[in-house]
Design an enzyme around this catalytic site. Structure first.
Site, PDB file in Angstrom:
ATOM      1  N   CYS A 230      -4.885   5.103  11.742  1.00 29.13           N
ATOM      2  CA  CYS A 230      -4.250   5.031  13.069  1.00 29.13           C
ATOM      3  C   CYS A 230      -3.460   6.288  13.405  1.00 29.13           C
ATOM      4  CB  CYS A 230      -3.348   3.804  13.172  1.00 29.13           C
ATOM      5  SG  CYS A 230      -1.898   3.823  12.080  1.00 29.13           S
TER       6      CYS A 230
ATOM      7  N   CYS B 232      -2.941  -0.227  14.735  1.00 32.39           N
ATOM      8  CA  CYS B 232      -3.840   0.165  13.646  1.00 32.39           C
ATOM      9  C   CYS B 232      -4.977  -0.851  13.501  1.00 32.39           C
ATOM     10  CB  CYS B 232      -3.068   0.266  12.339  1.00 32.39           C
ATOM     11  SG  CYS B 232      -4.075   0.903  10.972  1.00 32.39           S
TER      12      CYS B 232
ATOM     13  N   TRP C 207      19.659  15.872  47.632  1.00 33.48           N
ATOM     14  CA  TRP C 207      18.221  15.615  47.546  1.00 33.48           C
ATOM     15  C   TRP C 207      17.569  16.540  46.524  1.00 33.48           C
ATOM     16  CZ3 TRP C 207      13.601  18.007  47.617  1.00 33.48           C
ATOM     17  CH2 TRP C 207      12.469  17.215  47.747  1.00 33.48           C
TER      18      TRP C 207
ATOM     19  N   ASP D 156      16.467  10.900  51.153  1.00 34.95           N
ATOM     20  CA  ASP D 156      15.097  11.293  51.461  1.00 34.95           C
ATOM     21  C   ASP D 156      14.606  10.556  52.711  1.00 34.95           C
ATOM     22  OD1 ASP D 156      12.513  12.624  50.336  1.00 34.95           O
ATOM     23  OD2 ASP D 156      11.926  10.575  50.847  1.00 34.95           O
TER      24      ASP D 156
ATOM     25  N   THR E  92       0.809  -1.225   0.000  1.00 32.50           N
ATOM     26  CA  THR E  92       0.000   0.000   0.000  1.00 32.50           C
ATOM     27  C   THR E  92       0.839   1.271   0.000  1.00 32.50           C
ATOM     28  OG1 THR E  92      -0.137   0.094   2.424  1.00 32.50           O
ATOM     29  CG2 THR E  92      -1.829  -1.190   1.263  1.00 32.50           C
TER      30      THR E  92
ATOM     31  N   TYR F 138      15.898  15.437  42.961  1.00 31.30           N
ATOM     32  CA  TYR F 138      14.468  15.703  42.771  1.00 31.30           C
ATOM     33  C   TYR F 138      14.245  16.498  41.483  1.00 31.30           C
ATOM     34  CZ  TYR F 138       9.715  17.330  43.779  1.00 31.30           C
ATOM     35  OH  TYR F 138       8.368  17.601  43.708  1.00 31.30           O
TER      36      TYR F 138
ATOM     37  N   ARG G 111       3.918   6.647   3.402  1.00 37.25           N
ATOM     38  CA  ARG G 111       3.043   7.740   3.822  1.00 37.25           C
ATOM     39  C   ARG G 111       2.318   7.346   5.109  1.00 37.25           C
ATOM     40  NH1 ARG G 111       1.464   6.456  -1.180  1.00 37.25           N
ATOM     41  NH2 ARG G 111      -0.658   5.946  -0.491  1.00 37.25           N
TER      42      ARG G 111
ATOM     43  N   CYS H 114      -0.564   6.538   7.781  1.00 43.82           N
ATOM     44  CA  CYS H 114      -1.916   6.005   7.717  1.00 43.82           C
ATOM     45  C   CYS H 114      -2.907   7.046   8.219  1.00 43.82           C
ATOM     46  CB  CYS H 114      -2.002   4.734   8.561  1.00 43.82           C
ATOM     47  SG  CYS H 114      -3.649   4.020   8.665  1.00 43.82           S
TER      48      CYS H 114
ATOM     49  N   ARG I  11      -6.707  -4.343   8.597  1.00 46.91           N
ATOM     50  CA  ARG I  11      -6.371  -5.763   8.534  1.00 46.91           C
ATOM     51  C   ARG I  11      -4.855  -5.945   8.590  1.00 46.91           C
ATOM     52  NH1 ARG I  11      -8.316  -9.058   3.348  1.00 46.91           N
ATOM     53  NH2 ARG I  11      -6.678  -7.744   2.422  1.00 46.91           N
TER      54      ARG I  11
END
Length: 487
Positions: free
Chosen positions: A68, A38, A426, A446, A30, A430, A63, A65, A41
């Site tokens: 999807c 997707c 710490w 911590d 295709t 973080y 290209r 789809c 099929r």
């Protein structure tokens, strides 16, 4: 993941959402490439080519789809790319680094040659840096054409194309379809004048513990800058001279896991960067199944993972905003730190306009805080030493000496942060967890983590956490939530 034909085709047959965004399939019969989820099929294995990135599929002549929609696929998590330089470069490209600057400039910024950068990126993604940037622009344009009624010229400009003619030519040559034809395929998307807001979708890999994520962000934000109203997260945005607001909530009517995002039209010129920052704030590129598989081997973590599946590490929309919040939170309660942050927003944040009464200010910028007299900071409720820390942090970021964004080198950033007075391990870890999006950051000093694991000291905690690499940040967030919930 290793892209071998058998495993990829099995994931494709199962439409396994855990692989969404981790590879793309080009169908030779295709000429179209799809996500592994997707609904079309399943093609025969002999007709399939597998690619680690959408840009690699497009480079091979496929290209996207229309069913999807590859532009909605979750992106690769920071740990998915095998090379740190590639991760840094891809993060900068995704943020639009090549829209206004050259590849040479990006290479210089990262401290390597242009040739070396191109080679590393191609090895990691199967596409060149220029291909990545072009695919990002084209896919954003495709999403705008499909999901909004913005005029064609506005779509081209928002996606980062210098002219409508250039956009039309690239879209036609890459996808074999004129942009106007794509819009005519959706009659409800006929062009209208630019509205005051647009609505888009952001996909993610399920599960997503949205209530927990919302609770964390709202509980640590600045009043007037961000808020939670029901299931909706709100915040103001200022970026590259543009100001506006955004609102995010789960799209409960969608067939696939995704969030619905509304943004003010004033953010269109910086839309790509806003969406990227939003993805990292909500940790949407995480792979919760892979993280749970690793952490769930630990008997202490397994029940926490089961109690809150899909718990994310909340990121940061702006690095300085997060670092300021972390410094203000040193040696005080979460509530006290949030109150201090709110004072900063009211004093140094610009007034905001939005349809939400909860949003009144934009977050204070590093430049604005760097100019503030120390006494003015003390009057907000800071000690003299904490005011100095805030000033030094603001100046380091305003002058470009410190970069707190995904793609920055974690080890180097940790060292640079701890060279600032008043910032220890710490706070540095973080900030690395949230602003850098580093999944292996771990604040081993911590007190809550020491308590949760009954560890006598930081060294013992580090040793216990070795088994959680490279997801130690996710282990930390699970333990923190457990303690907050009384577990």
């Amino acid at each position: 993941m290793k892209l071998d034909l058998a495993s990829c085709h099995q994931a494709l047959q199962a439409r396994d959402a855990r692989f969404d965004g981790r590879f793309y399939v080009g169908v030779s019969s295709t000429g179209i490439y799809c996500r592994p989820v997707c609904p079309a099929r399943t093609p025969r294995a002999a007709n399939c080519d597998f690619f680690p990135h959408a840009a690699a599929a497009e480079r091979a002549g496929y290209r996207p789809c229309l069913r999807c929609r590859p532009e909605l696929a979750p992106g690769l998590a920071p740990m998915d790319a095998p090379d740190r330089l590639a991760r840094q470069a891809c993060a900068r490209i995704e943020a639009g680094a090549l829209d206004a600057a050259s590849l040479m400039a990006l290479a210089a910024e990262l401290g390597v040659s242009e040739r070396h950068l191109r080679r590393v990126v191609e090895e990691a993604t199967g596409a060149s840096p220029v291909d990545l940037a072009q695919t990002r622009r084209l896919l954003l344009a495709k999403q705008l054409l499909t999901d909004t009624a913005l005029p064609m010229a506005v779509v081209a400009q928002t996606a980062g194309f210098g002219s409508l003619r250039r956009f039309n030519h690239l879209f036609q040559s890459r996808y074999g379809l004129a942009p106007g034809r794509l819009r005519r395929a959706s009659p409800e998307r006929a062009e209208t004048p630019v509205p005051d807001r647009i609505e888009l979708r952001l996909a993610y890999r399920p599960p997503l513990a949205w209530p927990a994520l919302l609770e964390f962000l709202a509980g640590r934000g600045a009043a007037g800058v961000e808020a939670a109203v029901g299931p909706c997260y709100l915040r103001t945005v200022q970026l590259a001279g543009r100001r506006g607001w955004l609102a995010v909530q789960p799209d409960v009517e969608a067939a696939r896991p995704q969030l619905r995002v509304q943004l003010s039209a004033g953010l269109l010129p910086v839309l790509s960067a806003v969406l990227q920052r939003l993805r990292r704030l909500l940790d949407l590129d995480a792979n919760p199944e892979a993280i749970a598989a690793q952490l769930g081997r630990d008997a202490r973590l397994a029940p926490l993972l089961a109690a809150t599946p899909g718990l994310r590490v909340p990121g940061a929309f702006d690095g300085f905003e997060l670092a300021l919040r972390a410094v203000l939170g040193q040696q005080v309660t979460v509530k006290a730190a949030t109150t201090l942050f709110g004072r900063f927003a009211a004093r140094y944040g610009e007034p905001a306009q939005s349809p939400f009464a909860e949003l009144r200010y934009h977050a204070p910028t590093a430049e604005r805080v760097a100019e503030a007299p120390r006494q003015a900071l003390i009057e907000l409720g800071l000690t003299g030493r904490r005011a100095e820390t805030v000033q030094r942090l603001a100046r380091a970021m305003a002058e470009g000496q410190l970069r707190l964004e995904p793609g920055a080198d974690p080890e180097a950033t940790l060292v640079a942060m701890q060279e600032l007075p008043g910032i220890g391990p710490w706070t540095a870890h973080y900030v690395a967890m949230r602003a850098l999006g580093w999944p292996d950051a771990f604040p081993d000093g911590d007190l809550a983590l020491l308590k949760a694991l009954a560890a006598p000291n930081a060294r013992a905690l580090r040793e216990a956490a070795e088994a959680w690499r490279p997801w130690r940040a996710y282990a930390a967030i699970h333990f923190w939530r457990s303690l907050a919930m009384g577990g």
